[in-house]
Write a protein that holds these residues in place. Structure first.
Motif, PDB file in Angstrom:
ATOM      1  N   ILE A   1       0.856  -1.191   0.000  1.00 54.36           N
ATOM      2  CA  ILE A   1       0.000   0.000   0.000  1.00 54.36           C
ATOM      3  C   ILE A   1       0.891   1.240   0.000  1.00 54.36           C
ATOM      4  N   ALA A   2       0.298   2.386  -0.285  1.00 54.76           N
ATOM      5  CA  ALA A   2       1.079   3.629  -0.255  1.00 54.76           C
ATOM      6  C   ALA A   2       1.694   3.793   1.136  1.00 54.76           C
ATOM      7  N   LYS A   3       2.910   4.344   1.174  1.00 56.88           N
ATOM      8  CA  LYS A   3       3.631   4.522   2.457  1.00 56.88           C
ATOM      9  C   LYS A   3       2.769   5.251   3.487  1.00 56.88           C
ATOM     10  N   TRP A   4       2.089   6.327   3.014  1.00 57.96           N
ATOM     11  CA  TRP A   4       1.360   7.155   3.991  1.00 57.96           C
ATOM     12  C   TRP A   4       0.071   6.487   4.476  1.00 57.96           C
ATOM     13  N   TRP A   5      -0.269   5.316   3.898  1.00 56.23           N
ATOM     14  CA  TRP A   5      -1.424   4.544   4.387  1.00 56.23           C
ATOM     15  C   TRP A   5      -1.015   3.581   5.500  1.00 56.23           C
ATOM     16  N   MET A   6       0.299   3.364   5.666  1.00 58.29           N
ATOM     17  CA  MET A   6       0.756   2.372   6.657  1.00 58.29           C
ATOM     18  C   MET A   6       0.269   2.758   8.055  1.00 58.29           C
ATOM     19  N   PRO A   7      -0.270   1.780   8.820  1.00 58.95           N
ATOM     20  CA  PRO A   7      -0.711   2.089  10.181  1.00 58.95           C
ATOM     21  C   PRO A   7       0.442   2.639  11.010  1.00 58.95           C
ATOM     22  N   ASP A   8       0.138   3.597  11.877  1.00 60.04           N
ATOM     23  CA  ASP A   8       1.177   4.165  12.728  1.00 60.04           C
ATOM     24  C   ASP A   8       1.512   3.226  13.879  1.00 60.04           C
ATOM     25  N   ASP A   9       0.566   2.355  14.206  1.00 63.56           N
ATOM     26  CA  ASP A   9       0.843   1.417  15.290  1.00 63.56           C
ATOM     27  C   ASP A   9      -0.101   0.210  15.177  1.00 63.56           C
ATOM     28  N   ILE A  10       0.288  -0.855  15.895  1.00 64.64           N
ATOM     29  CA  ILE A  10      -0.542  -2.065  15.915  1.00 64.64           C
ATOM     30  C   ILE A  10      -0.754  -2.468  17.363  1.00 64.64           C
ATOM     31  N   VAL A  11      -1.987  -2.795  17.723  1.00 67.23           N
ATOM     32  CA  VAL A  11      -2.215  -3.380  19.056  1.00 67.23           C
ATOM     33  C   VAL A  11      -2.886  -4.735  18.867  1.00 67.23           C
ATOM     34  N   PHE A  12      -2.583  -5.629  19.793  1.00 65.92           N
ATOM     35  CA  PHE A  12      -3.175  -6.969  19.721  1.00 65.92           C
ATOM     36  C   PHE A  12      -4.251  -7.085  20.797  1.00 65.92           C
ATOM     37  N   VAL A  13      -5.409  -7.617  20.430  1.00 64.96           N
ATOM     38  CA  VAL A  13      -6.489  -7.794  21.404  1.00 64.96           C
ATOM     39  C   VAL A  13      -6.937  -9.260  21.394  1.00 64.96           C
ATOM     40  N   GLU A  14      -7.573  -9.658  22.478  1.00 65.73           N
ATOM     41  CA  GLU A  14      -8.101 -11.032  22.596  1.00 65.73           C
ATOM     42  C   GLU A  14      -9.231 -11.258  21.602  1.00 65.73           C
ATOM     43  N   ALA A  15     -10.128 -10.256  21.523  1.00 70.60           N
ATOM     44  CA  ALA A  15     -11.293 -10.410  20.643  1.00 70.60           C
ATOM     45  C   ALA A  15     -11.719  -9.047  20.132  1.00 70.60           C
ATOM     46  N   ILE A  16     -12.085  -9.008  18.864  1.00 73.38           N
ATOM     47  CA  ILE A  16     -12.590  -7.771  18.264  1.00 73.38           C
ATOM     48  C   ILE A  16     -14.116  -7.750  18.448  1.00 73.38           C
ATOM     49  N   PRO A  17     -14.658  -6.651  18.979  1.00 75.33           N
ATOM     50  CA  PRO A  17     -16.115  -6.628  19.235  1.00 75.33           C
ATOM     51  C   PRO A  17     -16.933  -6.514  17.949  1.00 75.33           C
ATOM     52  N   HIS A  18     -18.130  -7.125  17.961  1.00 72.79           N
ATOM     53  CA  HIS A  18     -19.000  -7.101  16.778  1.00 72.79           C
ATOM     54  C   HIS A  18     -20.384  -6.549  17.095  1.00 72.79           C
ATOM     55  N   THR A  19     -21.052  -6.045  16.076  1.00 70.01           N
ATOM     56  CA  THR A  19     -22.447  -5.608  16.238  1.00 70.01           C
ATOM     57  C   THR A  19     -23.337  -6.849  16.158  1.00 70.01           C
ATOM     58  N   ALA A  20     -24.627  -6.630  16.372  1.00 71.35           N
ATOM     59  CA  ALA A  20     -25.577  -7.742  16.329  1.00 71.35           C
ATOM     60  C   ALA A  20     -25.687  -8.343  14.935  1.00 71.35           C
ATOM     61  N   THR A  21     -25.197  -7.643  13.913  1.00 67.45           N
ATOM     62  CA  THR A  21     -25.255  -8.217  12.569  1.00 67.45           C
ATOM     63  C   THR A  21     -23.866  -8.643  12.091  1.00 67.45           C
ATOM     64  N   GLY A  22     -22.949  -8.789  13.043  1.00 63.62           N
ATOM     65  CA  GLY A  22     -21.655  -9.384  12.708  1.00 63.62           C
ATOM     66  C   GLY A  22     -20.624  -8.423  12.139  1.00 63.62           C
ATOM     67  N   LYS A  23     -20.900  -7.110  12.201  1.00 63.35           N
ATOM     68  CA  LYS A  23     -19.895  -6.166  11.704  1.00 63.35           C
ATOM     69  C   LYS A  23     -19.002  -5.739  12.860  1.00 63.35           C
ATOM     70  N   ILE A  24     -17.776  -5.319  12.503  1.00 67.55           N
ATOM     71  CA  ILE A  24     -16.869  -4.848  13.553  1.00 67.55           C
ATOM     72  C   ILE A  24     -17.476  -3.612  14.212  1.00 67.55           C
ATOM     73  N   LEU A  25     -17.490  -3.617  15.532  1.00 66.21           N
ATOM     74  CA  LEU A  25     -18.106  -2.516  16.266  1.00 66.21           C
ATOM     75  C   LEU A  25     -17.074  -1.403  16.465  1.00 66.21           C
ATOM     76  N   LYS A  26     -16.967  -0.551  15.446  1.00 65.36           N
ATOM     77  CA  LYS A  26     -15.926   0.481  15.474  1.00 65.36           C
ATOM     78  C   LYS A  26     -16.165   1.503  16.580  1.00 65.36           C
ATOM     79  N   THR A  27     -17.431   1.756  16.905  1.00 66.76           N
ATOM     80  CA  THR A  27     -17.696   2.746  17.955  1.00 66.76           C
ATOM     81  C   THR A  27     -17.051   2.290  19.267  1.00 66.76           C
ATOM     82  N   ALA A  28     -17.149   0.996  19.569  1.00 69.99           N
ATOM     83  CA  ALA A  28     -16.572   0.484  20.816  1.00 69.99           C
ATOM     84  C   ALA A  28     -15.053   0.598  20.769  1.00 69.99           C
ATOM     85  N   LEU A  29     -14.462   0.300  19.611  1.00 68.97           N
ATOM     86  CA  LEU A  29     -13.001   0.384  19.500  1.00 68.97           C
ATOM     87  C   LEU A  29     -12.534   1.837  19.607  1.00 68.97           C
TER      88      LEU A  29
END
Ligand code: ADP
Length: 542
Positions: A500-528
């Motif tokens: 990907i373009a250099k300026w798209w590279m994430p500035d950091d990475i964190v590892f989590v046990e589980a990514i939260p989901h909405t009731a329809t199976g989408k990633i719950l970005k508001t919680a993150l």
């Protein structure tokens, strides 16, 4: 001058009448909530749907009344759909994965008079029963032997209830614009919103879905909808499959990799449809057990972006991976990634590039992309814009909400940001609220997520924008690793570097046990976003 053709209203129950008459012996197989596999036919479903209508009619349910279902994919649930719609009542599918308070809110908003539920959800309903006074009676989709003691008002076992009907009942003919069904969007922000489908929109949508470049199942095919009947109008499969006489396999309550695999394999399923999370579980299970699915022809995947690695896994297995995009407001099909000429001749990566787009719309969906001022932007495959749509199976208003939702040209703003290329292939780059705005430029969180899950150790990835003093926002990659593996931040960054373009590279990475989901199976970005609100990116201390 008007045409001289018959007035033949497009009514949902005509679909099951057709299935019963022309494909009466075609099977509908269910993994029942009680456990055993149960076999029935379209003829029997039609007959029992008439009994459902007869009983609802006897209970005083009228045209326009709401009857709720909170149930898994089973033949009984399908009978109820047609039975409710056949008398002009509105089949309101409630998503049981919502919080109980949200369920109560939705039932009150819809003012449901009857609630049809699976055994699984009796305890949830008992807890909220006194918050939903509009419900006059509860029907539990089971027989006398399995009926639990319950405090639910006027509760009755479905099979006992049906015994009181003889099925000598005729469905009425009414205006095709009559409401047939309703489904609330999960509302990750604000209150849930009710989408109200009409008989006409459902029938037209079924015809659209039957197009060979869409779901395209035939009478000789077998479809297993993993996508629940309560999610976005069952992606239309409750109508499209019977309209074609396609055999249906209903997975009931068990949606784990092993259970779905078992049905796909034993019932020789040719077509299946569901969200990426389900396919992830299936693929992991198949990989672990070294299994194959020689009968599987097509896997339809939508609801969230289908990662390229997943597309490749199905293609390598000899199945077609059909990436689809849509939304509850669209009944829900919007676009499907089918290979039209000359792309059907492509191979390898070039082929995957096309399959990984969200695809192009079938006839019946029009789309455009606009800038913030509402001006159309070019279809060049590069320019991002707000994706807007119009068509006969797309919402023009929400139920009991006054505000306008269409623009001056009658287009509905999907809330997605997309590019469209000169061939009409659309790519979702983000939800408009999730796009990362870095120094005035947009970074697609979906592209970064798709790339990260291509790493062999990553099970799921989410990208959010985090505050940056210089750039406003920069991407933070949140990863959930596959079970029992270890992995460093640098391993993943190295893997992404150069793709990907250099300026798209994430500035950091964190590892989590589980990514939260909405009731329809989408990633719950508001919680993150909440969780990482105060996260300081490396080198970004103010
Ligand atoms: P809800 O989850 O609120 O009930 P829907 O199921 O109607 O809503 O979800 C619609 C949204 O899901 C779309 O607007 C889009 O953001 C997302 N979506 C659906 N299919 C895809 C896909 N193939 N790729 C990316 N996003 C998708």
């Amino acid at each position: 001058m008007l045409g001289l053709m018959q007035d033949w209203p497009l009514l949902c129950h005509r679909i099951i009448e057709h299935a019963a008459r022309i494909h009466g012996n075609q099977e509908v197989v269910t993994r029942s909530v009680e456990g055993p596999i149960v076999r029935t036919t379209y003829a029997q479903i039609h007959q029992r749907a008439l009994k459902v209508s007869q009983m609802l009619d006897r209970a005083g349910i009228k045209l326009g009344d709401r009857v709720a279902t909170i149930a898994w994919n089973t033949a009984r649930h399908l009978e109820c759909w047609y039975g409710i719609m056949g008398i002009g009542a509105i089949c309101h599918t409630v998503n049981p994965r919502l919080f109980p308070d949200q369920i109560a809110w939705i039932v009150n908003h819809a003012q449901d008079r009857v609630m049809i539920t699976d055994l699984t959800f009796v305890p949830i309903l008992e807890k909220i029963a006194d918050q939903i006074p509009s419900v006059e009676r509860f029907i539990v989709l089971t027989d006398k032997e399995h009926m639990p003691p319950t405090t639910l008002k006027n509760a009755v076992a479905y099979e006992e209830w049906l015994k009181e009907a003889d099925g000598d009942f005729e469905w009425k003919t009414f205006d095709e614009n009559t409401a047939a069904a309703m489904c609330y969007t999960s509302g990750t922000t604000g209150d849930p919103k009710g989408v109200l489908y009409s008989h006409r929109s459902n029938v037209l949508h079924a015809l659209m879905a039957n197009n060979p470049d869409a779901l395209g199942t035939r009478a000789a095919d077998t479809m297993l909808p993993v996508v629940p009947l309560f999610h976005a109008n069952s992606w239309g499969i409750a109508f499209s499959a019977p309209s074609m006489g396609t055999k249906l396999v209903m997975p009931g309550a068990k949606l784990d990799g092993a259970s779905v695999y078992e049905l796909l394999s034993t019932e020789k399923v040719t077509h299946t449809a569901g969200v990426p999370t389900v396919w992830l579980m299936l693929l992991q299970y198949m990989q672990k057990e070294k299994l194959t699915l020689p009968h599987l022809k097509m896997v339809v995947c939508g609801g969230s972006a289908m990662p390229r690695s997943m597309i490749k896994a199905f293609v390598d297995m000899g199945a077609e991976a059909r990436h689809a995009w849509g939304m509850t407001e669209m009944s829900p099909l919007g676009t499907l990634a089918t290979l039209k000429p000359p792309f059907d001749q492509t191979t390898g990566d070039a082929r995957l590039d096309v399959l990984a787009t969200q695809g192009y719309p079938p006839f019946g969906v029009q789309m455009k992309i606009t800038d913030d001022a509402g001006k159309e932007v070019p279809w060049d495959g590069k320019t991002f814009g707000r994706l807007k749509v119009s068509g006969p199976a797309i919402a023009k208003n929400y139920y009991r909400v006054d505000s306008e939702i269409l623009d001056d040209a009658g287009f509905f703003d999907t809330g997605d940001v997309a590019t469209i290329d000169q061939d009409g292939y659309m790519r979702i780059t983000d939800r408009s609220k999730d796009v990362i705005k870095s120094g005035g430029e947009w970074i697609s969180s979906i592209d970064l997520e798709n790339l990260a899950v291509g790493h062999p150790k990553v099970a799921e990835a989410a990208v959010i924008g985090v505050y940056h003093p210089k750039w406003d926002e920069r991407p933070l990659l949140i990863c959930q690793l596959k079970p029992d593996v270890t992995c460093t931040r640098d391993e993943i960054l190295q893997y992404m570097d150069g793709k990907i373009a250099k300026w798209w590279m994430p500035d950091d990475i964190v590892f989590v046990e589980a990514i939260p989901h909405t009731a329809t199976g989408k990633i719950l970005k508001t919680a993150l976003r909440d969780q990482f609100k105060t996260y300081t990116l490396p080198g970004a201390a103010a």
